[in-house]
Design a protein around this motif. Structure first.
Motif, PDB file in Angstrom:
ATOM      1  N   VAL A 131      44.837  82.604  58.613  1.00  0.00           N
ATOM      2  CA  VAL A 131      45.287  82.450  57.228  1.00  0.00           C
ATOM      3  C   VAL A 131      45.472  83.851  56.654  1.00  0.00           C
ATOM      4  O   VAL A 131      44.566  84.683  56.731  1.00  0.00           O
ATOM      5  CB  VAL A 131      44.259  81.683  56.378  1.00  0.00           C
ATOM      6  CG1 VAL A 131      44.733  81.587  54.924  1.00  0.00           C
ATOM      7  CG2 VAL A 131      44.016  80.291  56.952  1.00  0.00           C
ATOM      8  N   ILE A 132      46.642  84.118  56.081  1.00  0.00           N
ATOM      9  CA  ILE A 132      46.892  85.418  55.449  1.00  0.00           C
ATOM     10  C   ILE A 132      47.146  85.188  53.964  1.00  0.00           C
ATOM     11  O   ILE A 132      48.058  84.439  53.585  1.00  0.00           O
ATOM     12  CB  ILE A 132      48.067  86.149  56.097  1.00  0.00           C
ATOM     13  CG1 ILE A 132      47.764  86.404  57.588  1.00  0.00           C
ATOM     14  CG2 ILE A 132      48.342  87.467  55.369  1.00  0.00           C
ATOM     15  CD1 ILE A 132      48.870  87.104  58.337  1.00  0.00           C
ATOM     16  N   VAL A 133      46.330  85.816  53.145  1.00  0.00           N
ATOM     17  CA  VAL A 133      46.395  85.633  51.695  1.00  0.00           C
ATOM     18  C   VAL A 133      46.936  86.907  51.057  1.00  0.00           C
ATOM     19  O   VAL A 133      46.346  87.980  51.200  1.00  0.00           O
ATOM     20  CB  VAL A 133      45.004  85.324  51.113  1.00  0.00           C
ATOM     21  CG1 VAL A 133      45.080  85.187  49.592  1.00  0.00           C
ATOM     22  CG2 VAL A 133      44.433  84.065  51.740  1.00  0.00           C
ATOM     23  N   THR A 134      48.072  86.795  50.372  1.00  0.00           N
ATOM     24  CA  THR A 134      48.576  87.932  49.608  1.00  0.00           C
ATOM     25  C   THR A 134      48.147  87.810  48.147  1.00  0.00           C
ATOM     26  O   THR A 134      47.738  88.783  47.533  1.00  0.00           O
ATOM     27  CB  THR A 134      50.101  88.030  49.704  1.00  0.00           C
ATOM     28  OG1 THR A 134      50.698  86.803  49.271  1.00  0.00           O
ATOM     29  CG2 THR A 134      50.520  88.318  51.135  1.00  0.00           C
ATOM     30  N   ASP A 135      48.219  86.620  47.597  1.00  0.00           N
ATOM     31  CA  ASP A 135      47.752  86.303  46.251  1.00  0.00           C
ATOM     32  C   ASP A 135      47.609  84.789  46.181  1.00  0.00           C
ATOM     33  O   ASP A 135      47.875  84.092  47.164  1.00  0.00           O
ATOM     34  CB  ASP A 135      48.746  86.790  45.184  1.00  0.00           C
ATOM     35  CG  ASP A 135      48.447  88.206  44.709  1.00  0.00           C
ATOM     36  OD1 ASP A 135      47.277  88.469  44.352  1.00  0.00           O
ATOM     37  OD2 ASP A 135      49.363  89.054  44.697  1.00  0.00           O
ATOM     38  N   MET A 160      40.488  84.636  57.966  1.00  0.00           N
ATOM     39  CA  MET A 160      41.348  84.901  56.817  1.00  0.00           C
ATOM     40  C   MET A 160      41.510  86.408  56.653  1.00  0.00           C
ATOM     41  O   MET A 160      40.532  87.152  56.646  1.00  0.00           O
ATOM     42  CB  MET A 160      40.746  84.309  55.532  1.00  0.00           C
ATOM     43  CG  MET A 160      41.525  84.670  54.262  1.00  0.00           C
ATOM     44  SD  MET A 160      40.708  84.088  52.740  1.00  0.00           S
ATOM     45  CE  MET A 160      41.083  82.335  52.824  1.00  0.00           C
ATOM     46  N   ILE A 161      42.755  86.842  56.531  1.00  0.00           N
ATOM     47  CA  ILE A 161      43.052  88.233  56.202  1.00  0.00           C
ATOM     48  C   ILE A 161      43.546  88.258  54.761  1.00  0.00           C
ATOM     49  O   ILE A 161      44.522  87.582  54.421  1.00  0.00           O
ATOM     50  CB  ILE A 161      44.124  88.822  57.134  1.00  0.00           C
ATOM     51  CG1 ILE A 161      43.607  88.886  58.577  1.00  0.00           C
ATOM     52  CG2 ILE A 161      44.548  90.208  56.661  1.00  0.00           C
ATOM     53  CD1 ILE A 161      44.655  89.326  59.582  1.00  0.00           C
ATOM     54  N   VAL A 162      42.857  89.005  53.908  1.00  0.00           N
ATOM     55  CA  VAL A 162      43.225  89.098  52.495  1.00  0.00           C
ATOM     56  C   VAL A 162      43.918  90.442  52.265  1.00  0.00           C
ATOM     57  O   VAL A 162      43.302  91.497  52.404  1.00  0.00           O
ATOM     58  CB  VAL A 162      41.998  88.958  51.584  1.00  0.00           C
ATOM     59  CG1 VAL A 162      42.410  89.092  50.117  1.00  0.00           C
ATOM     60  CG2 VAL A 162      41.319  87.608  51.811  1.00  0.00           C
ATOM     61  N   ALA A 163      45.193  90.379  51.921  1.00  0.00           N
ATOM     62  CA  ALA A 163      45.971  91.603  51.748  1.00  0.00           C
ATOM     63  C   ALA A 163      45.767  92.254  50.385  1.00  0.00           C
ATOM     64  O   ALA A 163      46.153  93.396  50.186  1.00  0.00           O
ATOM     65  CB  ALA A 163      47.461  91.308  51.960  1.00  0.00           C
ATOM     66  N   LEU A 182      39.985  84.395  46.202  1.00  0.00           N
ATOM     67  CA  LEU A 182      40.043  83.332  47.205  1.00  0.00           C
ATOM     68  C   LEU A 182      39.259  83.735  48.446  1.00  0.00           C
ATOM     69  O   LEU A 182      38.578  82.906  49.076  1.00  0.00           O
ATOM     70  CB  LEU A 182      41.499  83.023  47.566  1.00  0.00           C
ATOM     71  CG  LEU A 182      41.725  81.885  48.562  1.00  0.00           C
ATOM     72  CD1 LEU A 182      41.032  80.610  48.123  1.00  0.00           C
ATOM     73  CD2 LEU A 182      43.223  81.646  48.757  1.00  0.00           C
ATOM     74  N   GLY A 183      39.321  85.021  48.798  1.00  0.00           N
ATOM     75  CA  GLY A 183      38.513  85.508  49.908  1.00  0.00           C
ATOM     76  C   GLY A 183      37.027  85.316  49.655  1.00  0.00           C
ATOM     77  O   GLY A 183      36.268  84.944  50.559  1.00  0.00           O
ATOM     78  N   ASP A 184      36.599  85.552  48.426  1.00  0.00           N
ATOM     79  CA  ASP A 184      35.197  85.342  48.056  1.00  0.00           C
ATOM     80  C   ASP A 184      34.798  83.878  48.242  1.00  0.00           C
ATOM     81  O   ASP A 184      33.713  83.571  48.742  1.00  0.00           O
ATOM     82  CB  ASP A 184      34.953  85.755  46.610  1.00  0.00           C
ATOM     83  CG  ASP A 184      34.962  87.258  46.418  1.00  0.00           C
ATOM     84  OD1 ASP A 184      34.940  87.992  47.431  1.00  0.00           O
ATOM     85  OD2 ASP A 184      34.984  87.705  45.253  1.00  0.00           O
ATOM     86  N   LEU A 185      35.680  82.983  47.795  1.00  0.00           N
ATOM     87  CA  LEU A 185      35.395  81.545  47.922  1.00  0.00           C
ATOM     88  C   LEU A 185      35.258  81.165  49.394  1.00  0.00           C
ATOM     89  O   LEU A 185      34.287  80.487  49.782  1.00  0.00           O
ATOM     90  CB  LEU A 185      36.522  80.726  47.279  1.00  0.00           C
ATOM     91  CG  LEU A 185      36.441  79.203  47.497  1.00  0.00           C
ATOM     92  CD1 LEU A 185      35.261  78.610  46.727  1.00  0.00           C
ATOM     93  CD2 LEU A 185      37.742  78.523  47.074  1.00  0.00           C
ATOM     94  N   MET A 189      31.921  79.837  51.572  1.00  0.00           N
ATOM     95  CA  MET A 189      31.932  78.562  52.287  1.00  0.00           C
ATOM     96  C   MET A 189      31.586  78.741  53.773  1.00  0.00           C
ATOM     97  O   MET A 189      31.403  77.767  54.488  1.00  0.00           O
ATOM     98  CB  MET A 189      33.313  77.908  52.158  1.00  0.00           C
ATOM     99  CG  MET A 189      33.670  77.473  50.742  1.00  0.00           C
ATOM    100  SD  MET A 189      35.392  76.892  50.591  1.00  0.00           S
ATOM    101  CE  MET A 189      35.362  75.427  51.637  1.00  0.00           C
ATOM    102  N   GLY A 190      31.504  79.982  54.217  1.00  0.00           N
ATOM    103  CA  GLY A 190      31.167  80.248  55.613  1.00  0.00           C
ATOM    104  C   GLY A 190      32.317  80.747  56.457  1.00  0.00           C
ATOM    105  O   GLY A 190      32.169  80.930  57.672  1.00  0.00           O
ATOM    106  N   GLY A 191      33.479  80.999  55.827  1.00  0.00           N
ATOM    107  CA  GLY A 191      34.640  81.472  56.570  1.00  0.00           C
ATOM    108  C   GLY A 191      34.573  82.963  56.863  1.00  0.00           C
ATOM    109  O   GLY A 191      33.881  83.717  56.180  1.00  0.00           O
ATOM    110  N   MET A 192      35.305  83.399  57.877  1.00  0.00           N
ATOM    111  CA  MET A 192      35.376  84.808  58.250  1.00  0.00           C
ATOM    112  C   MET A 192      36.529  85.448  57.497  1.00  0.00           C
ATOM    113  O   MET A 192      37.673  85.001  57.607  1.00  0.00           O
ATOM    114  CB  MET A 192      35.586  84.954  59.759  1.00  0.00           C
ATOM    115  CG  MET A 192      35.597  86.394  60.238  1.00  0.00           C
ATOM    116  SD  MET A 192      34.028  87.244  59.942  1.00  0.00           S
ATOM    117  CE  MET A 192      32.966  86.376  61.116  1.00  0.00           C
ATOM    118  N   VAL A 193      36.237  86.494  56.733  1.00  0.00           N
ATOM    119  CA  VAL A 193      37.234  87.129  55.873  1.00  0.00           C
ATOM    120  C   VAL A 193      37.335  88.617  56.207  1.00  0.00           C
ATOM    121  O   VAL A 193      36.309  89.298  56.348  1.00  0.00           O
ATOM    122  CB  VAL A 193      36.871  86.956  54.381  1.00  0.00           C
ATOM    123  CG1 VAL A 193      37.891  87.662  53.494  1.00  0.00           C
ATOM    124  CG2 VAL A 193      36.792  85.473  54.015  1.00  0.00           C
TER     125      VAL A 193
END
Length: 288
Positions: A131-135, A160-163, A182-185, A189-193
């Motif tokens: 998952v790639i998050v830009t905003d 998850m990669i947060v840009a 969203l990365g914090d959330l 929850m236990g996800g890898m960010v």
């Protein structure tokens, strides 16, 4: 206890102590709608005095389109020597997924430059490798609105990669959520960010390299100052990188600090204290 934070009148008051500025962009130089003329003037004057300015931003795009955006907002190119973005730093993380499937979160076309040359395919959660998050998808969204989607990512153990590590940003008169929230959330929850922008070291290393390139010689960190409006990214990043901070109070923290009214220096010091930033001063807006 009385705060010892210097309440300065402008960058000129401390500029002789520094050879280079690493300045945040959104919230310091512009608010997403227009540039702050006084901030632009401050950076132009610092450069006229022989200082170097590198803009350091958590924008989730490579620096070239950001420069075009700054042109449109009225930030002249003589206000800075170079720019490094979270998008630049993030591309090295994305490279390992070349030719694979990604699930993109954020405006669909706005951040296309982030993926150039990687032959990525945008898919739904069921087929994605990352998952790639830009905003967030929309400026009015909140991270909690993504919890159900995040449960699907977590079920597949997708990294998850947060840009854009920023949690919030000033947009005109509004404060809106960014990818970092969203990365914090997902992390909670236990996800890898994974994040590469401020406050993490790679983006500061590159900013200093660009400042030294512009200067033509190496720079002592004791004569480098970071300017920013976020405790989480700018203050923490400056502290971890070992440079001083000029804190801008009149952006995302304006309301809680009464930045344009009667700010309490101790409240500012208390807000900054967890970052351990070495603060050279504070201003509601960057001025000369």
């Amino acid at each position: 206890m009385t705060s010892s934070l210097p309440n300065i009148t402008g960058l000129s008051e401390i500029s002789s102590r520094y050879d280079a500025v690493l300045s945040d962009v959104w919230g310091v130089i512009h608010n997403g709608i227009h540039a702050f003329p006084e901030a632009v003037e401050a950076l132009v004057n610092f450069r006229k005095g022989g200082g170097r300015v590198v803009l350091i931003t958590n924008a989730p795009r490579p620096s070239a389109p950001i420069i075009e955006m700054l042109d449109e907002l009225g930030v002249p190119r003589d206000a800075y020597d170079d720019i490094v973005s979270s998008g630049d730093a993030t591309r090295s993380m994305i490279a390992k997924y070349k030719g694979k499937n990604i699930h993109h979160v954020g405006p669909e076309a706005k951040d296309d430059a982030l993926y150039e040359g990687f032959d990525l395919t945008r898919t739904d959660t069921a087929e994605a490798d990352v998952v790639i998050v830009t905003d967030l998808d929309d400026d009015d969204d909140t991270p909690e609105m993504y919890r159900e989607r995040a449960q699907g990512w977590l079920a597949r153990k997708l990294p998850m990669i947060v840009a854009n590590p920023d949690r919030v940003v000033e947009h005109g008169e509004k404060i809106i959520y960014c990818g970092g929230a969203l990365g914090d959330l997902y992390s909670a929850m236990g996800g890898m960010v994974y994040m590469a922008g401020k406050p993490y070291a790679p983006i500061y290393d590159e900013a200093l390299r660009l400042a030294e390139k512009a200067n033509g010689t190496s720079l002592d960190k004791s004569r480098v100052i970071a300017i920013g409006d976020s405790v989480r990214t700018d203050a923490t990043g400056a502290a971890q990188f070992g440079v001083d901070l000029l804190f801008i109070t009149g952006s995302i923290h304006a309301a809680e600090l009464d930045a344009f009214g009667n700010p309490d220096p101790q409240a500012i010091a208390d807000l900054l204290e967890p970052s351990r930033a070495r603060t050279a001063g504070y201003l509601p807006r960057l001025t000369w």
